[in-house]
Structures are given as structure tokens and as C-alpha cells.
Design a protein around this motif. Sequence first.
Motif: not given
Length: 266
Positions: A197-209, A221-234
Motif C-alpha cells: 500500500e502506498l499513500d501519495v495523497r499528501e505529496l505535491p506533484p510530481p512526487e506521487p508519480m 507477479e504475486n504482488t499488488l500495488l495499492l495506491v491511495h491517490h487524491h486524483r486519477e493519475p492519467l
Amino acid sequence: MITKEMKVSEVLKNFPETLEVFIETSPHFKKLENKFLRKALASRVTIQQAATIAGVELNELLYKLNKKIHNDYQEINSDKNELSNERKKPEWLEKISEDKIIELDVRPILNSGRDPFLDIMKKVKDLKDDQVLMLINFFEPVPLYTVLGKKGFEHYTIKEENKFKVYFFRKETETQKSLDSHQSIDSIQSEFSKVIELDVRELPPPEPMIKILETLSQVDENTLLLVHHHREPLMLYPKIEERGYEAISNKINDNYYKVLIMKKRN
């Protein structure tokens, strides 16, 4: 050897001399001279898709590219372009009122030297359930079919004399998509033995990316990254795609998205 599955960016990076071949083969490839567009667009397009976009024979393009890097190269296959299937104009498109069709002409954007991807995705995001996006382009935007297909959109393409019109429409309502998205996320999470799990909601751009891309090295292949974001990272999607990953985004509220990132599966 250059194959049809390789990305244009990969070919140009490893064999920069092939830029000349692309440009000589079709005027559609002239835009590859623009370094920004080359980086932005070529990273999402395979050689096969490029041939379709430019309207040239895939086998001819492959032959010229390989001949450029190997003088003794011999043509070994006769693949034809897998062009988008031509379909009869859907009945709903015949009947839809003009005020429900949202037009986006990306030709001026391309002519200015910008990548229109974000403009397209913003229009898609703002579409109402009963609206249709009509995209106008110099060429058939083949890679976009996959990107928007993953978001629940179908398309209908019309080729005119010097442009393409592509209509994008939702397969189902936004409410249904949201419910299905919740179910898919629960189902997908259960398939992995490890979740980061990775929470980037409080980070300023471009730090989340930056943070997300740095964390990708831990995702197998056996790992999932779950990102908590303040917007959709298009802007993130094409970058992870070229690295062999895919993402599912789920909107929780206006300021909170859950983004699941995983290795692409065959």
C-alpha cells in the motif's frame, strides 16, 4: 531483429537510424521528428499499430526497418495489417441527437507539438452517461482503443478523405461501472499473496508519480500495488504500461482514488 510487437520508442532508442525509414515510408511519421511527440506517442504504439495508423503494409514497414539495421535481412513473413474491423454504423449513432455528441479535434493540438492524451482523457472523464465523444484525428488512434476499452468504452470509426472520426461510447452506465469496479478490485486483491500500500495523497506533484514508479521494482507477479491517490493519475498509465504493468482505478470520492497496479498477465 525488429518485430511487429515492439514499441516504436524501443526501436528508435535501439536503432536511431530507423527514424529516416519511418519518415520516408509515410508522411504520418513526420511528427516523430518532434522529440516531445516522439517520446510521448511512440512509447504507446507498437510497430503493427504504427503501420495501421499510417496506412502502410506491416510487412513492408518491417522489411524496410530490418533492412536498415541488417543489410542482409531477408523478408520472412507476409503478415498483413490487422486493421480495425469495419462495422455498419450502429443504430444508436444514427438516432442520437447532435447535442449529445461531444467533439474533440486533436489535429490542432498535434500541430502545436503537444501530446493530446491528457486532453482526450479529460473529455472522457467529463462525459455524461448519455453522451458520446467524437474524436477527430489525422490518423486512426489504435492504441487509444485499448486504453479506453479498459475504461468500459466501445468505439466506432469512420475514415474520411484526410481524417478519422472515432466515436467513443460507454458500454454501460457509470453506476454499473462503479459497482463492477468495486467487485473487480475485491476480486483482484484476493488473487495476490502480497499487497503493497502506498499513500501519495499528501505529496505535491510530481512526487506521487515518482514514488509510484520507484515502487514498481517491488511489484512482481504475486504482488499488488495499492495506491491511495487524491486524483486519477492519467499521466501515469502510459508510463507503467511501457514498463509492463497495468492499472485499475476506482473513484471513492472527488478527492480519493484507489489505484491497483499489477504486472500484465498474458
